[in-house]
Scaffold this motif. Structure first.
Motif, PDB file in Angstrom:
ATOM      1  N   ASP A 231     -19.006  50.999 -30.192  1.00 35.27           N
ATOM      2  CA  ASP A 231     -20.307  50.628 -29.847  1.00 35.27           C
ATOM      3  C   ASP A 231     -20.845  49.336 -30.461  1.00 35.27           C
ATOM      4  O   ASP A 231     -21.124  48.104 -29.733  1.00 35.27           O
ATOM      5  N   SER A 275     -16.780  52.980 -20.978  1.00 37.70           N
ATOM      6  CA  SER A 275     -17.359  54.348 -21.241  1.00 37.70           C
ATOM      7  C   SER A 275     -18.815  54.173 -21.419  1.00 37.70           C
ATOM      8  O   SER A 275     -19.266  53.228 -22.288  1.00 37.70           O
ATOM      9  N   ARG A 277     -20.195  56.411 -23.600  1.00 36.35           N
ATOM     10  CA  ARG A 277     -20.149  56.920 -24.797  1.00 36.35           C
ATOM     11  C   ARG A 277     -19.874  55.836 -25.981  1.00 36.35           C
ATOM     12  O   ARG A 277     -19.095  54.765 -25.594  1.00 36.35           O
ATOM     13  N   ALA A 280     -15.806  56.055 -27.479  1.00 38.75           N
ATOM     14  CA  ALA A 280     -15.002  56.893 -26.461  1.00 38.75           C
ATOM     15  C   ALA A 280     -13.479  56.673 -26.823  1.00 38.75           C
ATOM     16  O   ALA A 280     -12.810  57.389 -26.378  1.00 38.75           O
ATOM     17  N   LEU A 340     -21.934  62.817 -19.419  1.00 34.79           N
ATOM     18  CA  LEU A 340     -21.580  63.360 -20.528  1.00 34.79           C
ATOM     19  C   LEU A 340     -21.186  64.760 -20.127  1.00 34.79           C
ATOM     20  O   LEU A 340     -20.218  65.429 -20.845  1.00 34.79           O
ATOM     21  N   HIS A 343     -17.534  64.341 -19.290  1.00 32.87           N
ATOM     22  CA  HIS A 343     -16.721  64.394 -20.546  1.00 32.87           C
ATOM     23  C   HIS A 343     -16.196  65.627 -20.867  1.00 32.87           C
ATOM     24  O   HIS A 343     -15.212  66.084 -21.600  1.00 32.87           O
TER      25      HIS A 343
END
Length: 646
Positions: A231, A275, A277, A280, A340, A343
């Motif tokens: 991130d 991703s 997320r 990930a 989500l 996943h």
């Protein structure tokens, strides 16, 4: 050859006891280290097979600091500590240990934990090479198959998804301005469905010209070797205008993994996985990508060199998908296509084939029991017993008898022998729901079953061997329960081999319309009513609501609405008054607008969720339950052009 273990423990008596115990059990001990620095020196002199380490050691560095170094060197380790507060537990968990033993411990606890750690280590190595072998087989089959370049590259993309999950993949988007450019993007829109996006389609979606895309490509910092960005790192590299930034903003991406390659005539051809997320990608996935790099290069080269048949290619590239309009086999009854939820599907597919214990986490009402059903139905134990027990639904005094059974006369009221859940689940699967409610005294007995695969009935003397796959679920924060002394740390680590966390409904808002229609059809059929739609105003309210009860609450409200509806469309839903302020503000604001304004806002919100896709499974027209041509007409009438990508 005996396995060699390094002991890292600063208490002399405890360390010596450990050494004697391990040597008597047939292990070799490479040495005893009192600090992180001493342990590093010993590892340089002789690499151990395993490390047993305490968390708090002499010196500034802790066992957790050493664990991070061991993980980099790929040396497995087991924690052995008396400290289990929440902060320490969270830090220890991040290092991915092979086990955790709580002091004081029994000799058998230590030896069984080491056996489990050895199994997990061997299984992880075996799984690593199994993944590589299977992926290479898939790539080889794609080369020999039929189809166009786009179709075969789509097949390569689908093959990668099983091993390194992604929401968006960019393949060969190098040298946009060159005549040999063959790059394509793949947006995941379902479990095994992808929207294929070429350069022209990307221009349409983003509102950029080819010249602007070329300019952005020049602003992208190139990488020379495989790398991943989580991130914070991903946000950092996306600060400057670039294709990465464009992809991230357009498709709401938060992390990525890149694999640069050189193919024919030293041309560059990269695979970039993204991703939604923030965390990930891992070192293990990066290493897998690096190990299959040569196979990928060979595949791409042969696909580019071969004469690819153009049959079945009348579809424009932007509309191509791997079709999957039915529910994916094994996931029946689970509705939604949010990233989500996809996943979660990926994790189920990975966990189901093995006998690994799975811990299903999530708030009440998120569907944990349904996930357990999926794991069992996709496993080799399908067709064998699937036994369930809700630990919160029984008094503590009855759980032991329910789990292990009892002999006649074991306690007052035990008039006959009773077979427990574990015996009934033999050769199959047992699912313990709300395991966080299990009393501490029973947690010890459950740990023994997990370790030794044997039980004793209440009041009995004989041990009974059982062969069961173990699934558990809880809506509690087990780490917090451990820190506060209500859940055993060693049991937590034994259960937490493969955790699957279910998202709350408020985190997957884009699935609300599909879920609402699913329950509407289910309960209208049950009630004998012909209800075919849900008004846009009701959908808008549902999208704004916080859903503290998750899917269960949505199901009950739709069932109630079906019973109260007199016409063919649900025009009203009685949402609870207890809502988040921001959610209520959205509904109140919507109520003050005209019907046309509400319609325009709702269509825009759906288009944003679908990233501008109008047709196809999971696209805006399907969610709105209208024909794609009708949606286009509405967009033109309402003046909706490119606002949905803002």
């Amino acid at each position: 050859m005996k396995e060699q273990i390094l002991i890292v423990e600063d208490q002399f008596v405890e360390a010596e006891d450990l050494r004697l115990l391990l040597e008597q059990a047939g292990y070799g001990v490479t040495g005893i280290a009192r600090s992180v620095l001493q342990a590093q020196e010993m590892i340089r002199n002789k690499r151990p097979d395993f490390v047993l380490l305490d968390i708090f050691l002499k010196g500034k560095q802790t066992g957790i600091d050493l664990a991070q170094l061991l993980a980099i060197d790929n040396i497995p380790f087991v924690y052995l500590s008396a400290n289990s507060n929440e902060e320490v537990l969270n830090a220890a968990k991040q290092t991915h240990p092979y086990g955790f033993i709580v002091k004081p411990y029994r000799e058998k606890d230590l030896l069984v934990t080491l056996e489990i750690a050895r199994y997990r280590r061997a299984h992880s190595v075996e799984a690593k090479y199994y993944k590589e072998t299977e992926l290479r087989k898939l790539l080889k089959a794609i080369i020999g198959g039929s189809g166009t370049w786009a179709q075969k590259l789509l097949a390569v993309t689908s093959a990668l998804q099983s091993y390194i999950p992604f929401d968006f993949l960019v393949a060969g988007f190098d040298n946009l301005q060159q005549p040999h450019f063959k790059g394509l993007c793949f947006l995941r829109i379902g479990f095994d469905e992808y929207q294929v996006i070429g350069a022209q389609e990307l221009c349409t979606i983003t509102g950029k010209s080819i010249a602007e895309l070329v300019a952005l490509q020049g602003g992208s910092s190139s990488v020379q070797e495989a790398v991943y960005f989580d991130d914070a790192a991903f946000q950092h590299i996306c600060r400057q205008p670039s294709l990465r930034q464009l992809f991230a903003d357009t498709f709401q991406l938060r992390s990525n993994l890149e694999m640069p390659m050189r193919i024919l005539d030293r041309k560059s051809f990269s695979f970039c996985l993204y991703s939604r997320r923030p965390d990930a990608y891992t070192v293990e996935q990066l290493e897998l990508f690096e190990r299959i790099q040569f196979s990928l290069i060979q595949t791409i080269e042969q696909l580019l060199e071969g004469e690819i048949t153009e049959q079945a290619s009348t579809q424009p590239a932007g509309a191509a998908t791997i079709e999957n309009t039915h529910t994916e086999a094994g996931f029946e009854g689970i509705v939604g296509k949010s990233h989500l939820l996809l996943h979660v599907f990926d994790h189920i597919k990975q966990a189901a084939p093995s006998d690994t214990s799975v811990l299903i986490l999530g708030e009440s009402g998120t569907g944990k029991e349904m996930i357990a059903n999926c794991i069992h139905n996709l496993s080799a134990r399908k067709g064998k017993p699937f036994v369930k027990l809700n630990c919160a639904a029984l008094p503590a005094t009855l759980i032991e008898s329910e789990l292990f059974g009892h002999e006649k006369g074991a306690f007052t009221g035990a008039h006959e022998r009773r077979i427990g859940k574990f015996e009934r689940a033999d050769k199959g699967t047992i699912f313990l729901d709300e395991i966080g409610e299990m009393p501490m005294e029973l947690q010890v007995k459950l740990l023994r079953v997990l370790q030794e695969r044997e039980i004793e009935r209440v009041g009995g003397r004989d041990t009974i061997n059982v062969d069961v796959r173990f699934l558990a679920a809880t809506n509690k924060n087990l780490e917090k329960e451990v820190a506060e002394g209500r859940f055993r740390l060693d049991l937590y680590y034994r259960l937490n081999v493969f955790p699957i966390t279910l998202p709350a409904l408020r985190e997957r808002q884009e699935d609300i319309p599909a879920l609402a229609y699913h329950f509407m059809k289910q309960y209208s059929q049950k009630a004998g009513k012909k209800i075919s739609g849900i008004s846009e105003q009701v959908l808008l309210k549902m999208m704004a609501y916080h859903w503290p009860g998750n899917i269960r609450e949505l199901e009950h409200l739709i069932e109630r609405s079906v019973l109260l509806t007199k016409g063919g469309t649900i025009e009203e839903i009685l949402l609870p008054a207890v809502e988040k302020k921001e959610g209520r503000a959205i509904v109140e604001e919507a109520a003050l607008k005209t019907i046309v304004e509400n319609e325009r806002d709702y269509i825009l919100s759906v288009l944003r969720k679908c990233h501008g896709r109008i047709w196809g499974p999971g696209a805006a027209a399907e969610i709105l339950n209208i024909n794609p041509s009708t949606l286009k007409s509405k967009m033109k009438k309402l003046g909706i052009k490119k606002e949905y990508i803002k």
